[in-house]
Design an enzyme around this catalytic site. Structure first.
Site, PDB file in Angstrom:
ATOM      1  N   GLY A  60      35.976  45.996  66.345  1.00  0.00           N
ATOM      2  CA  GLY A  60      36.940  44.923  66.121  1.00  0.00           C
ATOM      3  C   GLY A  60      36.433  43.509  66.233  1.00  0.00           C
ATOM      4  O   GLY A  60      37.139  42.568  65.855  1.00  0.00           O
ATOM      5  N   GLU A  91      32.252  50.484  69.100  1.00  0.00           N
ATOM      6  CA  GLU A  91      32.221  50.992  67.727  1.00  0.00           C
ATOM      7  C   GLU A  91      32.217  49.832  66.737  1.00  0.00           C
ATOM      8  O   GLU A  91      33.128  49.693  65.915  1.00  0.00           O
ATOM      9  CB  GLU A  91      33.436  51.891  67.482  1.00  0.00           C
ATOM     10  CG  GLU A  91      33.530  53.074  68.423  1.00  0.00           C
ATOM     11  CD  GLU A  91      34.933  53.690  68.466  1.00  0.00           C
ATOM     12  OE1 GLU A  91      35.817  53.250  67.699  1.00  0.00           O
ATOM     13  OE2 GLU A  91      35.144  54.603  69.281  1.00  0.00           O
ATOM     14  N   TYR A 113      43.931  42.006  51.734  1.00  0.00           N
ATOM     15  CA  TYR A 113      44.200  41.337  53.026  1.00  0.00           C
ATOM     16  C   TYR A 113      44.254  39.814  52.901  1.00  0.00           C
ATOM     17  O   TYR A 113      44.159  39.120  53.908  1.00  0.00           O
ATOM     18  CB  TYR A 113      43.096  41.656  54.047  1.00  0.00           C
ATOM     19  CG  TYR A 113      42.682  43.100  54.113  1.00  0.00           C
ATOM     20  CD1 TYR A 113      43.500  44.049  54.709  1.00  0.00           C
ATOM     21  CD2 TYR A 113      41.448  43.503  53.602  1.00  0.00           C
ATOM     22  CE1 TYR A 113      43.104  45.362  54.779  1.00  0.00           C
ATOM     23  CE2 TYR A 113      41.046  44.822  53.676  1.00  0.00           C
ATOM     24  CZ  TYR A 113      41.883  45.746  54.262  1.00  0.00           C
ATOM     25  OH  TYR A 113      41.484  47.053  54.334  1.00  0.00           O
ATOM     26  N   CYS A 115      42.817  44.171  35.132  1.00  0.00           N
ATOM     27  CA  CYS A 115      44.110  43.776  34.560  1.00  0.00           C
ATOM     28  C   CYS A 115      45.198  43.679  35.621  1.00  0.00           C
ATOM     29  O   CYS A 115      46.163  44.453  35.618  1.00  0.00           O
ATOM     30  CB  CYS A 115      44.495  44.759  33.475  1.00  0.00           C
ATOM     31  SG  CYS A 115      43.224  44.812  32.219  1.00  0.00           S
ATOM     32  N   TYR A 155      33.138  46.667  54.451  1.00  0.00           N
ATOM     33  CA  TYR A 155      34.346  46.999  53.712  1.00  0.00           C
ATOM     34  C   TYR A 155      34.283  46.456  52.279  1.00  0.00           C
ATOM     35  O   TYR A 155      35.272  45.966  51.741  1.00  0.00           O
ATOM     36  CB  TYR A 155      35.592  46.506  54.470  1.00  0.00           C
ATOM     37  CG  TYR A 155      35.607  46.993  55.904  1.00  0.00           C
ATOM     38  CD1 TYR A 155      35.806  48.349  56.172  1.00  0.00           C
ATOM     39  CD2 TYR A 155      35.358  46.137  56.987  1.00  0.00           C
ATOM     40  CE1 TYR A 155      35.787  48.821  57.477  1.00  0.00           C
ATOM     41  CE2 TYR A 155      35.327  46.608  58.289  1.00  0.00           C
ATOM     42  CZ  TYR A 155      35.541  47.945  58.526  1.00  0.00           C
ATOM     43  OH  TYR A 155      35.511  48.423  59.812  1.00  0.00           O
TER      44      TYR A 155
HETATM   45  N1  LLP Z   1      36.664  52.106  65.487  1.00  0.00           N
HETATM   46  C1  LLP Z   1      37.795  52.507  64.898  1.00  0.00           C
HETATM   47  C2  LLP Z   1      38.545  53.624  65.481  1.00  0.00           C
HETATM   48  C3  LLP Z   1      38.268  51.858  63.743  1.00  0.00           C
HETATM   49  O1  LLP Z   1      39.407  52.244  63.178  1.00  0.00           O
HETATM   50  C4  LLP Z   1      37.517  50.781  63.199  1.00  0.00           C
HETATM   51  C5  LLP Z   1      37.954  50.098  61.995  1.00  0.00           C
HETATM   52  C6  LLP Z   1      36.324  50.420  63.841  1.00  0.00           C
HETATM   53  C7  LLP Z   1      35.928  51.088  64.983  1.00  0.00           C
HETATM   54  C8  LLP Z   1      35.439  49.313  63.324  1.00  0.00           C
HETATM   55  O2  LLP Z   1      36.096  48.082  63.334  1.00  0.00           O
HETATM   56  P1  LLP Z   1      35.250  46.746  63.042  1.00  0.00           P
HETATM   57  O3  LLP Z   1      34.247  46.587  64.163  1.00  0.00           O
HETATM   58  O4  LLP Z   1      34.583  46.905  61.729  1.00  0.00           O
HETATM   59  O5  LLP Z   1      36.268  45.680  63.040  1.00  0.00           O
HETATM   60  N2  LLP Z   1      39.034  47.295  55.593  1.00  0.00           N
HETATM   61  C9  LLP Z   1      39.410  46.300  56.572  1.00  0.00           C
HETATM   62  C10 LLP Z   1      38.996  46.698  57.969  1.00  0.00           C
HETATM   63  C11 LLP Z   1      39.504  48.058  58.391  1.00  0.00           C
HETATM   64  C12 LLP Z   1      39.083  48.462  59.780  1.00  0.00           C
HETATM   65  C13 LLP Z   1      39.446  49.871  60.057  1.00  0.00           C
HETATM   66  N3  LLP Z   1      39.012  50.375  61.335  1.00  0.00           N
HETATM   67  C14 LLP Z   1      38.830  44.952  56.153  1.00  0.00           C
HETATM   68  O6  LLP Z   1      38.174  44.874  55.123  1.00  0.00           O
HETATM   69  O7  LLP Z   1      39.056  43.962  56.828  1.00  0.00           O
END
Ligand code: LLP
Length: 427
Positions: free
Chosen positions: A238, A287, A330, A357, A386
């Site tokens: 996150g 993570e 988003y 389109c 992403y």
């Molecule tokens: N752990 C879990 C359980 C998750 O669901 C996620 C992301 C992460 C770790 C990794 O999160 P990060 O460190 O990348 O923020 N497609 C969206 C983001 C979706 C995130 C989904 N879960 C975007 O492009 O902003």
């Protein structure tokens, strides 16, 4: 901390000239900097200092095999959300024993596959899933390692599509129900309790919600740990990144900032959460996805047409929402940088749109950019997370290639999809 910069007026990724690369491989194309990924991984490791921890890269952010391999070499574990992601980790030379398996909708065949490969832990999100994993493990004659994903019900300042830590979200098990579900897990014969997990959302630029989640979970973690001898507490991913002004500031890993002026560095993030985590005396898993790869990638695209109308001016480029869906889905901001620096060009207010389109197919609206002509290239910045993983074949557009840069070497790590391959699975 990222490796995109202008040299003699041409945008480079590490030592590679992106203008020449665009001409060589064509556009659209994703380009990643290996150095940036390593730098960000090491920055986070360093910020966490002596805390016993493990970084489990969230494979969903970018699952190119070359990137998985690179992170494995850095010592990362992996957080996966599907059988396909496990398959890719194994293909990249990783092992299931380095993987935590997240997700609310694990399918029986995926559970069976992960168990057979020896997954480190299933992060379980419902009672039904707990029962199913127990049943499948029983059938296979083994014990399935599990953790419960606990939803701490905290508010996360991010886009509501990627906020996951409230009780109204589909994710995790409510704080009030977690303990009884651990008791149930302990009573099931084919489960082994290994850990506890939480994840509150993505692209978060304040330390407070992370801290709040940890503090809310701490009494539960302590009670569960005392009863079941936990092996880990995963605090999820996150940590947000810079989407605006990253090129100018040049230190994206350290200073994530949004237009609202919020900042959160890996160092500050760690500083806020280290103390309560150290007191738990338990290995901590993180993570991170976006933080490691987001600023490490760009999407190269070419201006196909300039379209000037009485209401608006448009740059129509050859990348579309099928290649990078974040702006459409988003309202995500991505800086746009011409590959050849625009020293003496006038600024203009313009929409940068793709060929798909849909009116939602844009990379920028009313953005002030140096005037660009047809045939010129630009980079959609901070597209390493992403990006390609969310790409589709919408409008029967083939997926773009991916290139991994290491110093002055550019390696093609995914070739451009062919039209033939667009129909390969169709009968
Ligand atoms: N752990 C879990 C359980 C998750 O669901 C996620 C992301 C992460 C770790 C990794 O999160 P990060 O460190 O990348 O923020 N497609 C969206 C983001 C979706 C995130 C989904 N879960 C975007 O492009 O902003």
């Amino acid at each position: 901390m990222h490796s995109f910069h202008y040299i003699n007026s041409v945008l480079h990724c590490e030592g590679v000239d992106l203008e020449s690369l665009s001409q060589e491989v064509g556009t659209p194309a994703y380009v990643y900097s290996a150095r940036t990924i390593r730098d960000h991984f090491r920055a986070l490791q360093k910020a966490l200092g002596s805390l016993p921890h493990r970084l489990c890269y969230a494979v969903k952010a970018n699952s190119n095999l070359a990137i998985l391999r690179l992170l494995k070499e850095e010592g990362a574990g992996f957080d996966i959300v599907s059988g396909g992601e496990l398959f890719k980790v194994l293909k990249a030379g990783g092992s299931a024993g380095q993987c935590t398996f997240a997700g609310v909708g694990k399918m029986p065949h995926e559970i069976e596959y992960a168990l057979g490969e020896g997954v480190y832990s299933f992060n379980v999100e419902s009672e039904g899933e707990l029962d199913l994993i127990n049943a499948i493990a029983g059938r296979l004659g083994c014990k399935a390692p599990i953790a419960l994903r606990v939803n701490p019900d905290v508010d996360t300042p991010t886009h509501h599509y990627i906020s996951t830590g409230r009780h109204k979200n589909k994710f995790g098990i409510g704080l009030d129900r977690a303990e009884s579900l651990y008791e149930r897990a302990a009573s099931l014969p084919h489960l082994k309790i290994r850990g506890i997990q939480t994840h509150i959302g993505s692209q978060i630029l304040r330390a407070a919600p992370f801290l709040e989640a940890i503090e809310k979970l701490t009494p539960l973690v302590q009670r569960i740990q005392a009863r079941y001898a936990l092996e880990f507490f995963s605090i999820g991913g996150g940590l947000g990144i810079v989407y605006q002004g990253a090129l100018a500031s040049g230190d994206a890993a350290w200073w994530a900032q949004e237009s609202r002026g919020e900042k959160l560095s890996a160092h500050d993030y760690a500083r806020h959460i280290l103390k309560p985590l150290e007191q738990l005396n338990l290995p901590i898993f993180l993570e991170p996805g976006r933080f490691l790869v987001g600023n490490a990638g760009v999407l190269l695209t070419k201006v196909l047409y300039r379209k000037e109308t009485p209401e608006k001016n448009f740059l129509i480029v050859d990348a579309g929402m099928n290649d990078l869906i974040r702006p459409a889905l988003y309202q995500g901001h991505h800086d746009l940088e011409p590959l050849v620096a625009p020293d003496d060009r006038p600024l203009e207010k313009i929409d940068v749109v793709g060929p798909v389109c849909e009116s939602g197919d844009f990379f920028a609206q009313d953005r002030r950019l140096p005037r660009m002509e047809e045939g010129e290239h630009l980079a959609v910045m901070s597209a390493g997370a992403y990006g390609l993983v969310m790409a589709s074949n919408y409008n029967a557009r083939p997926l773009p290639p991916e290139i991994l840069v290491n110093g002055s070497t550019a390696s093609l790590v995914r070739r451009r999809q062919s039209w033939e391959n667009l129909v390969r699975e169709e009968i």
